[in-house]
Motif scaffolding. Structure first.
Motif, PDB file in Angstrom:
ATOM      1  N   LEU A   1      -7.380   7.115   1.433  1.00  0.00           N
ATOM      2  CA  LEU A   1      -6.105   6.630   1.224  1.00  0.00           C
ATOM      3  C   LEU A   1      -5.982   5.879   2.689  1.00  0.00           C
ATOM      4  CD1 LEU A   1      -4.061   9.132  -0.885  1.00  0.00           C
ATOM      5  CD2 LEU A   1      -5.143   7.020  -1.542  1.00  0.00           C
ATOM      6  N   LEU A   2      -5.991   6.575   3.803  1.00  0.00           N
ATOM      7  CA  LEU A   2      -5.993   5.848   5.069  1.00  0.00           C
ATOM      8  C   LEU A   2      -6.704   4.646   5.416  1.00  0.00           C
ATOM      9  CD1 LEU A   2      -4.633   6.057   7.984  1.00  0.00           C
ATOM     10  CD2 LEU A   2      -6.384   7.755   8.609  1.00  0.00           C
ATOM     11  N   LEU A   3      -8.038   4.871   5.040  1.00  0.00           N
ATOM     12  CA  LEU A   3      -8.754   3.605   5.329  1.00  0.00           C
ATOM     13  C   LEU A   3      -8.799   2.312   4.265  1.00  0.00           C
ATOM     14  CD1 LEU A   3     -12.416   5.544   5.725  1.00  0.00           C
ATOM     15  CD2 LEU A   3     -10.728   4.511   7.658  1.00  0.00           C
ATOM     16  N   ALA A   4      -7.693   2.684   3.371  1.00  0.00           N
ATOM     17  CA  ALA A   4      -7.328   1.541   2.465  1.00  0.00           C
ATOM     18  C   ALA A   4      -6.046   0.877   3.072  1.00  0.00           C
ATOM     19  CB  ALA A   4      -7.200   2.104   1.058  1.00  0.00           C
ATOM     20  N   ASP A   5      -5.416   1.494   4.004  1.00  0.00           N
ATOM     21  CA  ASP A   5      -4.180   0.912   4.455  1.00  0.00           C
ATOM     22  C   ASP A   5      -4.572  -0.196   5.121  1.00  0.00           C
ATOM     23  OD1 ASP A   5      -2.038   0.245   5.964  1.00  0.00           O
ATOM     24  OD2 ASP A   5      -1.355   2.211   5.989  1.00  0.00           O
TER      25      ASP A   5
ATOM     26  N   HIS B   1       0.778  -1.331  -0.003  1.00  0.00           N
ATOM     27  CA  HIS B   1      -0.089   0.191  -0.082  1.00  0.00           C
ATOM     28  C   HIS B   1       0.788   1.207   0.018  1.00  0.00           C
ATOM     29  CE1 HIS B   1      -3.394   2.433   0.833  1.00  0.00           C
ATOM     30  NE2 HIS B   1      -2.887   3.129   1.758  1.00  0.00           N
ATOM     31  N   LEU B   2       1.888   1.387   0.827  1.00  0.00           N
ATOM     32  CA  LEU B   2       2.739   2.408   0.960  1.00  0.00           C
ATOM     33  C   LEU B   2       3.607   2.683  -0.602  1.00  0.00           C
ATOM     34  CD1 LEU B   2       4.380   1.872   4.423  1.00  0.00           C
ATOM     35  CD2 LEU B   2       2.609   3.607   3.818  1.00  0.00           C
ATOM     36  N   GLN B   3       3.693   1.647  -1.052  1.00  0.00           N
ATOM     37  CA  GLN B   3       4.535   1.595  -2.453  1.00  0.00           C
ATOM     38  C   GLN B   3       3.718   2.310  -3.256  1.00  0.00           C
ATOM     39  OE1 GLN B   3       5.635  -2.590  -2.681  1.00  0.00           O
ATOM     40  NE2 GLN B   3       7.842  -2.114  -2.062  1.00  0.00           N
ATOM     41  N   GLN B   4       2.095   1.908  -3.401  1.00  0.00           N
ATOM     42  CA  GLN B   4       1.420   2.296  -4.504  1.00  0.00           C
ATOM     43  C   GLN B   4       1.212   4.128  -4.249  1.00  0.00           C
ATOM     44  OE1 GLN B   4      -1.890  -0.242  -3.371  1.00  0.00           O
ATOM     45  NE2 GLN B   4      -1.642  -1.185  -5.683  1.00  0.00           N
ATOM     46  N   LEU B   5       1.198   4.291  -2.727  1.00  0.00           N
ATOM     47  CA  LEU B   5       0.945   5.863  -2.419  1.00  0.00           C
ATOM     48  C   LEU B   5       2.423   6.416  -2.817  1.00  0.00           C
ATOM     49  CD1 LEU B   5      -0.498   5.485   1.103  1.00  0.00           C
ATOM     50  CD2 LEU B   5      -1.596   5.926  -1.165  1.00  0.00           C
ATOM     51  N   SER B   6       3.428   5.991  -2.808  1.00  0.00           N
ATOM     52  CA  SER B   6       4.678   6.688  -3.029  1.00  0.00           C
ATOM     53  C   SER B   6       4.743   6.783  -4.769  1.00  0.00           C
ATOM     54  CB  SER B   6       5.986   5.845  -2.659  1.00  0.00           C
ATOM     55  OG  SER B   6       6.962   6.328  -2.914  1.00  0.00           O
TER      56      SER B   6
ATOM     57  N   LEU C   1      -6.139  12.810  11.854  1.00  0.00           N
ATOM     58  CA  LEU C   1      -5.850  13.043  10.276  1.00  0.00           C
ATOM     59  C   LEU C   1      -5.839  14.620  10.720  1.00  0.00           C
ATOM     60  CD1 LEU C   1      -5.448  12.500   7.445  1.00  0.00           C
ATOM     61  CD2 LEU C   1      -8.007  12.405   7.082  1.00  0.00           C
ATOM     62  N   GLN C   2      -4.820  15.311  10.207  1.00  0.00           N
ATOM     63  CA  GLN C   2      -4.942  16.883  10.531  1.00  0.00           C
ATOM     64  C   GLN C   2      -4.238  17.344   9.307  1.00  0.00           C
ATOM     65  OE1 GLN C   2      -6.388  18.288  13.043  1.00  0.00           O
ATOM     66  NE2 GLN C   2      -5.969  20.081  11.834  1.00  0.00           N
ATOM     67  N   GLU C   3      -4.972  18.364   8.675  1.00  0.00           N
ATOM     68  CA  GLU C   3      -4.197  19.146   7.446  1.00  0.00           C
ATOM     69  C   GLU C   3      -3.077  20.064   7.865  1.00  0.00           C
ATOM     70  OE1 GLU C   3      -5.423  21.973   3.609  1.00  0.00           O
ATOM     71  OE2 GLU C   3      -6.773  21.304   5.055  1.00  0.00           O
ATOM     72  N   VAL C   4      -2.084  19.991   7.225  1.00  0.00           N
ATOM     73  CA  VAL C   4      -0.849  20.594   7.528  1.00  0.00           C
ATOM     74  C   VAL C   4      -0.631  21.770   6.787  1.00  0.00           C
ATOM     75  CG1 VAL C   4       1.591  20.595   8.545  1.00  0.00           C
ATOM     76  CG2 VAL C   4       0.097  18.895   8.838  1.00  0.00           C
ATOM     77  N   LEU C   5      -0.236  23.117   7.067  1.00  0.00           N
ATOM     78  CA  LEU C   5       0.108  23.930   6.183  1.00  0.00           C
ATOM     79  C   LEU C   5       1.851  23.955   6.376  1.00  0.00           C
ATOM     80  CD1 LEU C   5      -2.144  27.074   7.416  1.00  0.00           C
ATOM     81  CD2 LEU C   5      -2.198  25.267   5.632  1.00  0.00           C
ATOM     82  N   GLU C   6       2.552  23.695   5.129  1.00  0.00           N
ATOM     83  CA  GLU C   6       3.690  23.422   4.966  1.00  0.00           C
ATOM     84  C   GLU C   6       4.507  24.883   4.930  1.00  0.00           C
ATOM     85  OE1 GLU C   6       7.277  21.589   2.209  1.00  0.00           O
ATOM     86  OE2 GLU C   6       5.321  20.981   1.719  1.00  0.00           O
TER      87      GLU C   6
ATOM     88  N   ASN D   1       8.222   2.330  19.354  1.00  0.00           N
ATOM     89  CA  ASN D   1       7.380   1.570  18.694  1.00  0.00           C
ATOM     90  C   ASN D   1       5.928   1.586  19.271  1.00  0.00           C
ATOM     91  OD1 ASN D   1       7.139  -1.036  17.271  1.00  0.00           O
ATOM     92  ND2 ASN D   1       7.652  -2.300  18.959  1.00  0.00           N
ATOM     93  N   GLN D   2       5.248   2.913  19.846  1.00  0.00           N
ATOM     94  CA  GLN D   2       4.131   2.859  20.215  1.00  0.00           C
ATOM     95  C   GLN D   2       3.075   3.266  18.992  1.00  0.00           C
ATOM     96  OE1 GLN D   2       3.037   1.780  23.387  1.00  0.00           O
ATOM     97  NE2 GLN D   2       5.019   1.043  23.081  1.00  0.00           N
ATOM     98  N   GLY D   3       3.563   3.795  17.864  1.00  0.00           N
ATOM     99  CA  GLY D   3       2.657   4.212  16.757  1.00  0.00           C
ATOM    100  C   GLY D   3       3.372   4.387  15.774  1.00  0.00           C
ATOM    101  N   ALA D   4       2.949   5.143  14.792  1.00  0.00           N
ATOM    102  CA  ALA D   4       3.405   5.426  13.492  1.00  0.00           C
ATOM    103  C   ALA D   4       2.809   6.881  12.977  1.00  0.00           C
ATOM    104  CB  ALA D   4       3.292   4.305  12.456  1.00  0.00           C
ATOM    105  N   MET D   5       3.457   7.362  11.825  1.00  0.00           N
ATOM    106  CA  MET D   5       2.978   8.435  11.139  1.00  0.00           C
ATOM    107  C   MET D   5       3.119   8.314   9.558  1.00  0.00           C
ATOM    108  SD  MET D   5       5.517  10.450   9.879  1.00  0.00           S
ATOM    109  CE  MET D   5       4.823  12.076   9.713  1.00  0.00           C
ATOM    110  N   LEU D   6       2.418   9.185   8.921  1.00  0.00           N
ATOM    111  CA  LEU D   6       2.293   9.369   7.397  1.00  0.00           C
ATOM    112  C   LEU D   6       2.078  10.812   7.189  1.00  0.00           C
ATOM    113  CD1 LEU D   6       0.175   6.192   8.209  1.00  0.00           C
ATOM    114  CD2 LEU D   6       0.974   6.260   5.507  1.00  0.00           C
TER     115      LEU D   6
END
Length: 115
Positions: A64-68, A27-32, A81-86, A46-51
């Motif tokens: 995309l997240l729910l398809a993971d 799934h990550l490869q497809q998103l990439s 899930l939070q929108e971020v201003l870069e 090892n308590q969580g992860a981020m994308l």
């Protein structure tokens, strides 16, 4: 395009199988390959992860997240899930962004009211 931060938490104990991990990596490869994954990884503790996803809108990011497979299989039971201003040199670190200007204006008004 918008940038969305996904924080995964509440990992299912002993829930990781080789098959689930490979499905998640696929799934990550497809998103990439689609240009939708900017960064991802587990927390060092090892308590969580981020994308960090690049999407047209919040609805696409959530799809995309729910398809993971990690989410679909319940390996991670919770996510944020939070929108971020870069902020970057190209946009002057958001100094001229409406949100920044509004925050400064609100702060100035509060200081004036307190005086």
């Amino acid at each position: 395009m918008s940038c969305f931060l996904v924080l995964l938490s509440d990992k299912k104990a002993n829930g990781l199988t080789p098959e689930l991990l490979l499905a998640h990596v696929h799934h990550l490869q497809q998103l990439s390959a689609a240009g939708q994954l900017r960064f991802c990884g587990p927390y060092a503790d090892n308590q969580g992860a981020m994308l960090l996803l690049q999407c047209t809108d919040r609805q696409q990011a959530e799809q995309l997240l729910l398809a993971d497979p990690f989410i679909h299989a319940g390996y991670y039971k919770q996510y944020q899930l939070q929108e971020v201003l870069e902020a970057n040199p190209a946009n002057h670190w958001l100094l001229q962004e409406g949100q920044t200007i509004n925050n400064l204006t609100a702060n100035k008004a509060a200081i004036n009211a307190a005086e």
